[in-house]
Design a protein around this motif. Structure first.
Motif, mmCIF file in Angstrom:
data_model
loop_
_atom_site.group_PDB
_atom_site.id
_atom_site.type_symbol
_atom_site.label_atom_id
_atom_site.label_comp_id
_atom_site.label_asym_id
_atom_site.label_seq_id
_atom_site.Cartn_x
_atom_site.Cartn_y
_atom_site.Cartn_z
ATOM 1 N N PHE A 122 -21.204 -41.697 -69.627
ATOM 2 C CA PHE A 122 -19.835 -41.187 -69.579
ATOM 3 C C PHE A 122 -19.651 -40.176 -68.458
ATOM 4 O O PHE A 122 -18.573 -39.632 -68.274
ATOM 5 N N GLU A 123 -20.704 -39.907 -67.696
ATOM 6 C CA GLU A 123 -20.677 -38.900 -66.648
ATOM 7 C C GLU A 123 -19.780 -39.361 -65.509
ATOM 8 O O GLU A 123 -19.881 -40.493 -65.039
ATOM 9 N N ASP A 124 -18.870 -38.470 -65.059
ATOM 10 C CA ASP A 124 -17.919 -38.857 -64.006
ATOM 11 C C ASP A 124 -18.101 -38.077 -62.715
ATOM 12 O O ASP A 124 -17.302 -38.200 -61.780
ATOM 13 N N GLY A 125 -19.139 -37.257 -62.640
ATOM 14 C CA GLY A 125 -19.417 -36.520 -61.414
ATOM 15 C C GLY A 125 -18.670 -35.206 -61.275
ATOM 16 O O GLY A 125 -18.912 -34.457 -60.323
ATOM 17 N N SER A 126 -17.786 -34.902 -62.201
ATOM 18 C CA SER A 126 -16.981 -33.680 -62.095
ATOM 19 C C SER A 126 -17.591 -32.515 -62.855
ATOM 20 O O SER A 126 -17.048 -31.416 -62.830
ATOM 21 N N SER A 127 -18.706 -32.729 -63.542
ATOM 22 C CA SER A 127 -19.314 -31.697 -64.368
ATOM 23 C C SER A 127 -20.802 -31.633 -64.091
ATOM 24 O O SER A 127 -21.434 -32.656 -63.786
ATOM 25 N N PRO A 128 -21.394 -30.437 -64.188
ATOM 26 C CA PRO A 128 -22.851 -30.341 -64.043
ATOM 27 C C PRO A 128 -23.595 -30.998 -65.197
ATOM 28 O O PRO A 128 -24.801 -31.225 -65.106
#
Length: 299
Positions: A122-128
């Motif tokens: 679910f990782e979208d690159g906008s969060s660490p």
């Protein structure tokens, strides 16, 4: 009770009561059915659905499958196996997808259990946070092996590069595996957590909480994702060397598919891990609350 029987038995949380007579037995069909009954409370935008705040804030506080099914029946009189519009679905979390699929699998003869851990897909690159807090179902195949299933991404609901009924174990790390990686300095603890509307929660303390919740779920105490007690409620500065050693032991046991019901019960008996009469529920939208649980819900 052997492992097969143990994971066929409904817990007080998963017990659906009466189930539809035409409930399919195939795990893939059951995952699609769960996807048709639930919508994640934060994925309304993904489907172009404006979710009412009341449902977004309150549905996921339901602790039991029987309560989820009651809400579903109140929203539509049609059989659970028929197609539901988004507004007729239960607005839950990943835990509810995992628990409902687990309940249906158990009800139709497939041993199953709920797992708490971290997903990468679910990782979208906008969060660490690259390993997001997530819950899935683990079910037993006829050959005795176990597979991870994610009903939330079933039936094409999300674009994932794998079969939702066979989630790769490097795409979903059970909490014990995540703890071991962090303790060995093979992973950054701050990569594990959850971005929330109220702020991002992350770090080794969060992994620790999920280790405790995963053990409870393996023992049939499938709490809410924001419930805390014992070692899941301690501040980081309060965690002792003995506590860390216990968590290492739990992680080693729960990171393997072969963990036995006897080992689960032995570890869970430690008062630092057992769900007590009163827990603290750190709800996302309704504030921090003290919740008293009946004895039957403590395992």
């Amino acid at each position: 009770m052997d492992s097969h029987d143990f994971h066929l038995k409904q817990s007080p949380y998963s017990d659906p009561g009466a189930v539809p007579a035409d409930l399919p037995a195939d795990p893939r069909e059951l995952a699609a059915l769960v996807r048709n009954l639930l919508i994640h409370r934060e994925e309304g935008g993904h489907f172009g659905y404006a979710m009412p705040d009341k449902r977004r804030h309150e549905d996921a506080e339901a602790r039991y499958v029987s309560e989820i099914l009651r809400i579903l029946r109140e929203r539509a009189q049609a059989p659970l196996t028929e197609h539901r519009e988004l507004g007729e679905r239960f607005a839950g979390t990943c835990r509810d997808f995992a628990l409902l699929l687990c309940a249906f699998l158990r009800a139709t003869g497939t041993p199953a259990r709920v797992r708490c851990g971290f997903a990468t897909y679910f990782e979208d690159g906008s969060s660490p946070v690259t390993h997001g807090d997530h819950w899935v179902t683990e079910y037993r195949l006829p050959d005795g092996s176990w597979q991870l299933a994610d009903a939330q991404v079933a039936d094409g609901a999300h674009d994932v590069p794998f079969d939702p009924l066979d989630v790769p174990r490097d795409q979903f790390l059970v909490a014990g595996t995540a703890w071991q990686a962090c303790r060995a300095c093979d992973a950054d603890p701050d990569a594990f957590g959850i971005p929330l509307p109220t702020g991002t929660l992350q770090g080794l303390w969060f992994v620790r909480c999920n280790v405790v919740r995963d053990l409870a779920a393996l023992g049939g105490v499938e709490v809410l994702p924001w419930d805390a007690w014992g070692l899941a409620a301690k501040d980081e500065s309060e965690v002792t060397a003995d506590d860390l050693a216990l968590l290492d032991t739990v992680a080693a046991a729960t990171a393997t598919e072969a963990v036995s019901p006897e080992e689960i019960r032995r570890l869970y008996a430690d008062p630092r891990l057992t769900v007590p009469a009163e827990i603290t529920s750190h709800t996302t939208y309704l504030g921090v609350r003290k919740v008293r649980l009946p004895e039957s819900l403590r395992g």
